[in-house]
Design a protein around this motif. Structure first.
Motif, mmCIF file in Angstrom:
data_model
loop_
_atom_site.group_PDB
_atom_site.id
_atom_site.type_symbol
_atom_site.label_atom_id
_atom_site.label_comp_id
_atom_site.label_asym_id
_atom_site.label_seq_id
_atom_site.Cartn_x
_atom_site.Cartn_y
_atom_site.Cartn_z
ATOM 1 N N MET A 13 0.818 -1.190 0.000
ATOM 2 C CA MET A 13 0.000 0.000 0.000
ATOM 3 C C MET A 13 0.865 1.258 0.000
ATOM 4 O O MET A 13 0.535 2.225 -0.652
ATOM 5 N N ASP A 14 1.991 1.232 0.728
ATOM 6 C CA ASP A 14 2.873 2.395 0.759
ATOM 7 C C ASP A 14 3.364 2.735 -0.644
ATOM 8 O O ASP A 14 3.442 3.907 -1.003
ATOM 9 N N VAL A 15 3.688 1.716 -1.438
ATOM 10 C CA VAL A 15 4.173 1.934 -2.789
ATOM 11 C C VAL A 15 3.108 2.635 -3.622
ATOM 12 O O VAL A 15 3.380 3.614 -4.315
ATOM 13 N N TRP A 16 1.892 2.136 -3.557
ATOM 14 C CA TRP A 16 0.780 2.708 -4.320
ATOM 15 C C TRP A 16 0.602 4.184 -3.959
ATOM 16 O O TRP A 16 0.485 5.045 -4.828
ATOM 17 N N LEU A 17 0.583 4.482 -2.671
ATOM 18 C CA LEU A 17 0.397 5.861 -2.222
ATOM 19 C C LEU A 17 1.554 6.752 -2.651
ATOM 20 O O LEU A 17 1.344 7.888 -3.083
ATOM 21 N N LEU A 18 2.768 6.253 -2.553
ATOM 22 C CA LEU A 18 3.918 7.044 -2.985
ATOM 23 C C LEU A 18 3.846 7.347 -4.482
ATOM 24 O O LEU A 18 4.175 8.464 -4.903
ATOM 25 N N LEU A 19 3.400 6.384 -5.264
ATOM 26 C CA LEU A 19 3.259 6.625 -6.704
ATOM 27 C C LEU A 19 2.186 7.676 -6.960
ATOM 28 O O LEU A 19 2.369 8.581 -7.777
ATOM 29 N N LEU A 20 1.049 7.563 -6.270
ATOM 30 C CA LEU A 20 -0.029 8.534 -6.451
ATOM 31 C C LEU A 20 0.376 9.926 -5.973
ATOM 32 O O LEU A 20 -0.114 10.927 -6.501
ATOM 33 N N LEU A 21 1.249 9.981 -4.996
ATOM 34 C CA LEU A 21 1.728 11.262 -4.497
ATOM 35 C C LEU A 21 2.858 11.832 -5.359
ATOM 36 O O LEU A 21 3.353 12.918 -5.075
ATOM 37 N N GLY A 22 3.243 11.090 -6.393
ATOM 38 C CA GLY A 22 4.266 11.591 -7.314
ATOM 39 C C GLY A 22 5.682 11.426 -6.811
ATOM 40 O O GLY A 22 6.559 12.217 -7.162
ATOM 41 N N ASP A 23 5.934 10.395 -6.021
ATOM 42 C CA ASP A 23 7.288 10.155 -5.503
ATOM 43 C C ASP A 23 7.784 8.772 -5.920
ATOM 44 O O ASP A 23 7.949 7.877 -5.084
ATOM 45 N N PRO A 24 8.034 8.583 -7.231
ATOM 46 C CA PRO A 24 8.465 7.266 -7.697
ATOM 47 C C PRO A 24 9.827 6.845 -7.157
ATOM 48 O O PRO A 24 10.084 5.650 -7.009
ATOM 49 N N THR A 36 -2.397 20.017 -31.115
ATOM 50 C CA THR A 36 -2.261 18.624 -31.528
ATOM 51 C C THR A 36 -2.357 17.718 -30.319
ATOM 52 O O THR A 36 -2.192 18.159 -29.176
ATOM 53 N N LEU A 37 -2.605 16.456 -30.579
ATOM 54 C CA LEU A 37 -2.717 15.466 -29.510
ATOM 55 C C LEU A 37 -1.439 15.379 -28.696
ATOM 56 O O LEU A 37 -1.477 15.109 -27.509
ATOM 57 N N SER A 38 -0.298 15.620 -29.313
ATOM 58 C CA SER A 38 0.960 15.444 -28.592
ATOM 59 C C SER A 38 1.105 16.433 -27.434
ATOM 60 O O SER A 38 1.737 16.121 -26.443
ATOM 61 N N GLN A 39 0.513 17.615 -27.525
ATOM 62 C CA GLN A 39 0.673 18.590 -26.447
ATOM 63 C C GLN A 39 0.074 18.102 -25.128
ATOM 64 O O GLN A 39 0.755 18.133 -24.108
ATOM 65 N N PRO A 40 -1.179 17.651 -25.097
ATOM 66 C CA PRO A 40 -1.701 17.139 -23.821
ATOM 67 C C PRO A 40 -0.955 15.903 -23.339
ATOM 68 O O PRO A 40 -0.770 15.726 -22.136
ATOM 69 N N LEU A 41 -0.518 15.047 -24.250
ATOM 70 C CA LEU A 41 0.219 13.863 -23.815
ATOM 71 C C LEU A 41 1.559 14.261 -23.217
ATOM 72 O O LEU A 41 2.045 13.615 -22.295
ATOM 73 N N GLU A 42 2.152 15.338 -23.713
ATOM 74 C CA GLU A 42 3.386 15.826 -23.111
ATOM 75 C C GLU A 42 3.108 16.346 -21.702
ATOM 76 O O GLU A 42 3.920 16.188 -20.810
ATOM 77 N N ILE A 43 1.939 16.957 -21.518
ATOM 78 C CA ILE A 43 1.559 17.409 -20.181
ATOM 79 C C ILE A 43 1.446 16.203 -19.256
ATOM 80 O O ILE A 43 1.958 16.178 -18.144
ATOM 81 N N TRP A 44 0.787 15.108 -19.731
ATOM 82 C CA TRP A 44 0.645 13.886 -18.940
ATOM 83 C C TRP A 44 2.013 13.335 -18.555
ATOM 84 O O TRP A 44 2.255 12.979 -17.418
ATOM 85 N N ARG A 45 2.920 13.313 -19.504
ATOM 86 C CA ARG A 45 4.246 12.749 -19.248
ATOM 87 C C ARG A 45 5.044 13.599 -18.251
ATOM 88 O O ARG A 45 5.945 13.094 -17.595
ATOM 89 N N SER A 46 4.730 14.891 -18.155
ATOM 90 C CA SER A 46 5.489 15.771 -17.273
ATOM 91 C C SER A 46 5.161 15.545 -15.803
ATOM 92 O O SER A 46 5.855 16.012 -14.934
ATOM 93 N N TYR A 47 4.062 14.822 -15.515
ATOM 94 C CA TYR A 47 3.709 14.576 -14.123
ATOM 95 C C TYR A 47 4.422 13.379 -13.682
ATOM 96 O O TYR A 47 4.528 12.594 -13.126
#
Length: 183
Positions: free
Chosen positions: A1-12, A172-183
């Motif tokens: 569970m700690d792993v899941w929460l850390l991933l959701l909190l953006g701390d890979p 273009t579609l690539s712009q929002p996907l780049e936003i997704w990748r930046s998180y």
């Protein structure tokens, strides 16, 4: 569970050693159910990192494992995550995965989960150049999410509608996907 929460909190980085330890322990003790979950979470981590090829491979493996041992609920979540990876990776099999997600939710009468299946299916329709169909699916998803007070899910849908609208006008579609990748 700690792993899941850390991933959701953006701390890979903090999640990585815990995830590897979990995976190693599951393999060592031969717990197939927990191993399927560990593989799934590794796939989810790859998805969040924007490594869609690795995410796809890991999530396909986890889906097979969940199905083999009869973990239907975990199999659906994995299928949904796999559909996301496929859509974000422009995988030609994305539509079939999205259709499976929606179909399972309709058959099992799971409206809240169906809202997520509709969201990813809408993104897939948009990816294929069908903005009207995409908007229709995402608006339907919002109705299910509103009925379940899923405010985060509503925000995801509104964001997707904004992407689709911007794309239709000048982006273009690539712009929002780049936003997704930046998180």
């Amino acid at each position: 569970m700690d792993v899941w929460l850390l991933l959701l909190l953006g701390d890979p980085d903090a999640a990585a050693p815990l995830l590897e330890e979990c995976y190693s322990l599951c393999r060592r003790f031969g717990d197939e159910g927990q191993l399927a979950c560990a593989v799934q979470i590794r796939g989810f981590a790859a998805l969040l990192a924007g490594d869609f090829d690795s995410a796809t491979d890991l999530l396909r493996d986890a889906l097979t494992r969940h199905r083999q041992i009869g973990q239907a609920d975990r199999a659906w979540i994995t299928l949904f995550q796999l559909a996301m990876a496929a859509v974000f990776n422009d995988d030609p099999g994305a539509s079939a995965l999205c259709e499976q997600c929606v179909s399972i939710c309709e058959r099992e009468k799971l409206p809240w989960l169906r809202s997520y299946a509709l969201w990813v299916s809408g993104l897939d329709e948009w990816r294929q150049g069908h903005p009207a169909a995409a908007k229709m699916m995402i608006r339907e998803a919002i109705k299910f999410k509103a009925a379940h007070n899923d405010h985060l899910g509503i925000a995801q849908c509104l964001e997707a509608l904004a992407w689709i609208t911007c794309d239709a006008e000048r982006h273009t579609l690539s712009q929002p996907l780049e936003i997704w990748r930046s998180y």
